[in-house]
Motif scaffolding. Structure first.
Motif, PDB file in Angstrom:
ATOM      1  N   LEU A   1       0.751  59.080   0.276  1.00 55.65           N
ATOM      2  CA  LEU A   1       1.908  58.302  -0.162  1.00 55.65           C
ATOM      3  C   LEU A   1       2.942  58.220   0.953  1.00 55.65           C
ATOM      4  O   LEU A   1       3.225  59.217   1.624  1.00 55.65           O
ATOM      5  N   VAL A   2       3.489  57.040   1.163  1.00 54.44           N
ATOM      6  CA  VAL A   2       4.532  56.843   2.162  1.00 54.44           C
ATOM      7  C   VAL A   2       5.796  57.560   1.690  1.00 54.44           C
ATOM      8  O   VAL A   2       6.235  57.355   0.545  1.00 54.44           O
ATOM      9  N   PRO A   3       6.400  58.422   2.522  1.00 53.53           N
ATOM     10  CA  PRO A   3       7.592  59.167   2.097  1.00 53.53           C
ATOM     11  C   PRO A   3       8.769  58.243   1.774  1.00 53.53           C
ATOM     12  O   PRO A   3       8.898  57.149   2.318  1.00 53.53           O
ATOM     13  N   GLY A   4       9.616  58.722   0.884  1.00 57.54           N
ATOM     14  CA  GLY A   4      10.872  58.033   0.608  1.00 57.54           C
ATOM     15  C   GLY A   4      10.776  56.873  -0.356  1.00 57.54           C
ATOM     16  O   GLY A   4      11.749  56.131  -0.514  1.00 57.54           O
ATOM     17  N   GLN A   5       9.639  56.699  -1.027  1.00 61.92           N
ATOM     18  CA  GLN A   5       9.484  55.590  -1.965  1.00 61.92           C
ATOM     19  C   GLN A   5       9.800  56.052  -3.388  1.00 61.92           C
ATOM     20  O   GLN A   5       9.637  57.218  -3.726  1.00 61.92           O
ATOM     21  N   PRO A   6      10.230  55.120  -4.255  1.00 63.91           N
ATOM     22  CA  PRO A   6      10.479  55.497  -5.652  1.00 63.91           C
ATOM     23  C   PRO A   6       9.203  56.038  -6.302  1.00 63.91           C
ATOM     24  O   PRO A   6       8.112  55.534  -6.051  1.00 63.91           O
ATOM     25  N   LYS A   7       9.354  57.040  -7.138  1.00 62.38           N
ATOM     26  CA  LYS A   7       8.183  57.646  -7.769  1.00 62.38           C
ATOM     27  C   LYS A   7       7.427  56.661  -8.651  1.00 62.38           C
ATOM     28  O   LYS A   7       6.208  56.774  -8.823  1.00 62.38           O
ATOM     29  N   ALA A   8       8.151  55.698  -9.236  1.00 61.92           N
ATOM     30  CA  ALA A   8       7.515  54.742 -10.135  1.00 61.92           C
ATOM     31  C   ALA A   8       6.886  53.559  -9.397  1.00 61.92           C
ATOM     32  O   ALA A   8       6.187  52.752 -10.011  1.00 61.92           O
ATOM     33  N   SER A   9       7.138  53.450  -8.097  1.00 59.28           N
ATOM     34  CA  SER A   9       6.550  52.343  -7.328  1.00 59.28           C
ATOM     35  C   SER A   9       6.226  52.800  -5.906  1.00 59.28           C
ATOM     36  O   SER A   9       6.799  52.313  -4.933  1.00 59.28           O
ATOM     37  N   PRO A  10       5.309  53.741  -5.779  1.00 56.06           N
ATOM     38  CA  PRO A  10       4.977  54.271  -4.456  1.00 56.06           C
ATOM     39  C   PRO A  10       4.130  53.294  -3.635  1.00 56.06           C
ATOM     40  O   PRO A  10       3.450  52.420  -4.168  1.00 56.06           O
ATOM     41  N   ILE A  11       4.207  53.476  -2.331  1.00 60.19           N
ATOM     42  CA  ILE A  11       3.343  52.763  -1.391  1.00 60.19           C
ATOM     43  C   ILE A  11       2.336  53.781  -0.874  1.00 60.19           C
ATOM     44  O   ILE A  11       2.698  54.906  -0.522  1.00 60.19           O
ATOM     45  N   VAL A  12       1.073  53.386  -0.833  1.00 57.88           N
ATOM     46  CA  VAL A  12      -0.001  54.315  -0.502  1.00 57.88           C
ATOM     47  C   VAL A  12      -0.778  53.800   0.706  1.00 57.88           C
ATOM     48  O   VAL A  12      -1.258  52.670   0.710  1.00 57.88           O
ATOM     49  N   ASP A  13      -0.891  54.643   1.732  1.00 52.63           N
ATOM     50  CA  ASP A  13      -1.723  54.322   2.892  1.00 52.63           C
ATOM     51  C   ASP A  13      -3.124  54.869   2.645  1.00 52.63           C
ATOM     52  O   ASP A  13      -3.297  56.025   2.246  1.00 52.63           O
ATOM     53  N   LEU A  14      -4.118  54.034   2.914  1.00 53.13           N
ATOM     54  CA  LEU A  14      -5.497  54.369   2.585  1.00 53.13           C
ATOM     55  C   LEU A  14      -6.400  54.286   3.801  1.00 53.13           C
ATOM     56  O   LEU A  14      -6.278  53.366   4.617  1.00 53.13           O
ATOM     57  N   GLY A  15      -7.318  55.223   3.886  1.00 51.43           N
ATOM     58  CA  GLY A  15      -8.414  55.124   4.834  1.00 51.43           C
ATOM     59  C   GLY A  15      -9.664  54.780   4.042  1.00 51.43           C
ATOM     60  O   GLY A  15     -10.160  55.605   3.279  1.00 51.43           O
ATOM     61  N   ILE A  16     -10.161  53.572   4.185  1.00 46.70           N
ATOM     62  CA  ILE A  16     -11.312  53.098   3.418  1.00 46.70           C
ATOM     63  C   ILE A  16     -12.497  52.898   4.358  1.00 46.70           C
ATOM     64  O   ILE A  16     -12.344  52.378   5.472  1.00 46.70           O
ATOM     65  N   PHE A  17     -13.660  53.318   3.905  1.00 51.42           N
ATOM     66  CA  PHE A  17     -14.895  53.001   4.626  1.00 51.42           C
ATOM     67  C   PHE A  17     -15.701  52.041   3.770  1.00 51.42           C
ATOM     68  O   PHE A  17     -16.055  52.355   2.629  1.00 51.42           O
ATOM     69  N   MET A  18     -15.966  50.867   4.313  1.00 48.99           N
ATOM     70  CA  MET A  18     -16.759  49.864   3.605  1.00 48.99           C
ATOM     71  C   MET A  18     -18.223  50.065   3.966  1.00 48.99           C
ATOM     72  O   MET A  18     -18.614  49.941   5.127  1.00 48.99           O
ATOM     73  N   SER A  19     -19.020  50.366   2.975  1.00 52.46           N
ATOM     74  CA  SER A  19     -20.440  50.628   3.205  1.00 52.46           C
ATOM     75  C   SER A  19     -21.173  49.339   3.585  1.00 52.46           C
ATOM     76  O   SER A  19     -20.682  48.227   3.364  1.00 52.46           O
ATOM     77  N   GLU A  20     -22.360  49.519   4.137  1.00 55.05           N
ATOM     78  CA  GLU A  20     -23.207  48.368   4.433  1.00 55.05           C
ATOM     79  C   GLU A  20     -23.451  47.565   3.162  1.00 55.05           C
ATOM     80  O   GLU A  20     -23.505  48.112   2.069  1.00 55.05           O
ATOM     81  N   GLU A  21     -23.616  46.257   3.326  1.00 50.48           N
ATOM     82  CA  GLU A  21     -23.819  45.391   2.176  1.00 50.48           C
ATOM     83  C   GLU A  21     -25.039  44.497   2.379  1.00 50.48           C
ATOM     84  O   GLU A  21     -25.345  44.084   3.487  1.00 50.48           O
ATOM     85  N   ARG A  22     -25.684  44.221   1.279  1.00 58.06           N
ATOM     86  CA  ARG A  22     -26.777  43.242   1.238  1.00 58.06           C
ATOM     87  C   ARG A  22     -26.348  42.217   0.197  1.00 58.06           C
ATOM     88  O   ARG A  22     -26.260  42.537  -0.991  1.00 58.06           O
ATOM     89  N   VAL A  23     -26.068  41.010   0.620  1.00 58.16           N
ATOM     90  CA  VAL A  23     -25.452  40.008  -0.245  1.00 58.16           C
ATOM     91  C   VAL A  23     -26.374  38.804  -0.407  1.00 58.16           C
ATOM     92  O   VAL A  23     -26.822  38.208   0.584  1.00 58.16           O
ATOM     93  N   THR A  24     -26.650  38.471  -1.648  1.00 57.57           N
ATOM     94  CA  THR A  24     -27.345  37.229  -1.978  1.00 57.57           C
ATOM     95  C   THR A  24     -26.291  36.274  -2.520  1.00 57.57           C
ATOM     96  O   THR A  24     -25.684  36.544  -3.564  1.00 57.57           O
TER      97      THR A  24
END
Length: 201
Positions: free
Chosen positions: A141-164
């Motif tokens: 969570l980004v510091p200093g944000q309201p508890k009811a509307s926090p901003i969140v920094d995410l580290g996401i890994f997108m897996s390999e995809e097979r798309v039809t």
């Protein structure tokens, strides 16, 4: 990077130039997920992940249920909700059922709606998406944000995809990769919702 649709709209975190500027278009194919995920060009650095973060579940044909730890108003509950959000997205991705995923965001989240529309469009055309999903590697969570509307920094890994893309078409395979994101949460009526989801360029 995961080669899924990334039709992005540039937006800044503080909203000063956060109006839609231009669609970046699809990176690779023109179906699948990120048709509306905004770009956040100047994010603060993402904090290091805990030494043993909870693993993201693999996508399942059964829709996940909201865990008890995500039902509160605390920082820990917000983080648990974030992981639940991506578990629900992963279920929608492989099942084509976006009903539960859509319920986790507000009507203002253009990215969330675009992702759902792209999943719906792929499956409506007789296509499918095969992947282990978007795996949450870090949540802070980004510091200093309201508890009811926090901003969140995410580290996401997108897996390999097979798309039809549609019925009768040949599937295409795409490599996965890391993708930082910023998520904006809001808590109303004792529930968390995503109000905005930005891709960090």
């Amino acid at each position: 990077m995961a080669d899924v649709i990334w039709g992005s709209m540039l937006m800044s975190r503080d909203g000063m130039s956060g109006r839609r500027r231009a669609a970046l278009g699809a990176l690779a194919l023109g179906v699948a997920l990120l048709g509306g995920c905004q770009s956040n060009p100047e994010p603060p650095p993402i904090e290091a992940a805990p030494s043993s973060p909870p693993p993201s579940p693999s996508p399942s044909e059964t829709a996940p249920t909201l865990p008890a730890e995500a039902k509160g108003a605390s920082e820990a509950a917000a983080k648990a909700f974030v992981r639940y959000y991506f578990a629900t997205l992963n279920h929608a991705m492989i099942s084509g059922d976006t009903e539960h995923f859509r319920e986790l965001s507000t009507s203002e989240c253009e990215s969330c709606s675009a992702i759902a529309r792209n999943i719906d469009g792929t499956y409506a055309a007789g296509g499918r998406i095969e992947s282990k999903g978007w795996l949450v590697r870090s949540v802070s969570l980004v510091p200093g944000q309201p508890k009811a509307s926090p901003i969140v920094d995410l580290g996401i890994f997108m897996s390999e995809e097979r798309v039809t893309e549609r019925a009768g078409s040949s599937p295409k395979s795409f490599e996965g990769g890391k993708q930082p994101m910023t998520m904006y949460l809001i808590r109303a009526n004792d529930q968390w919702r995503v109000s905005r989801l930005d891709r960090v360029a």
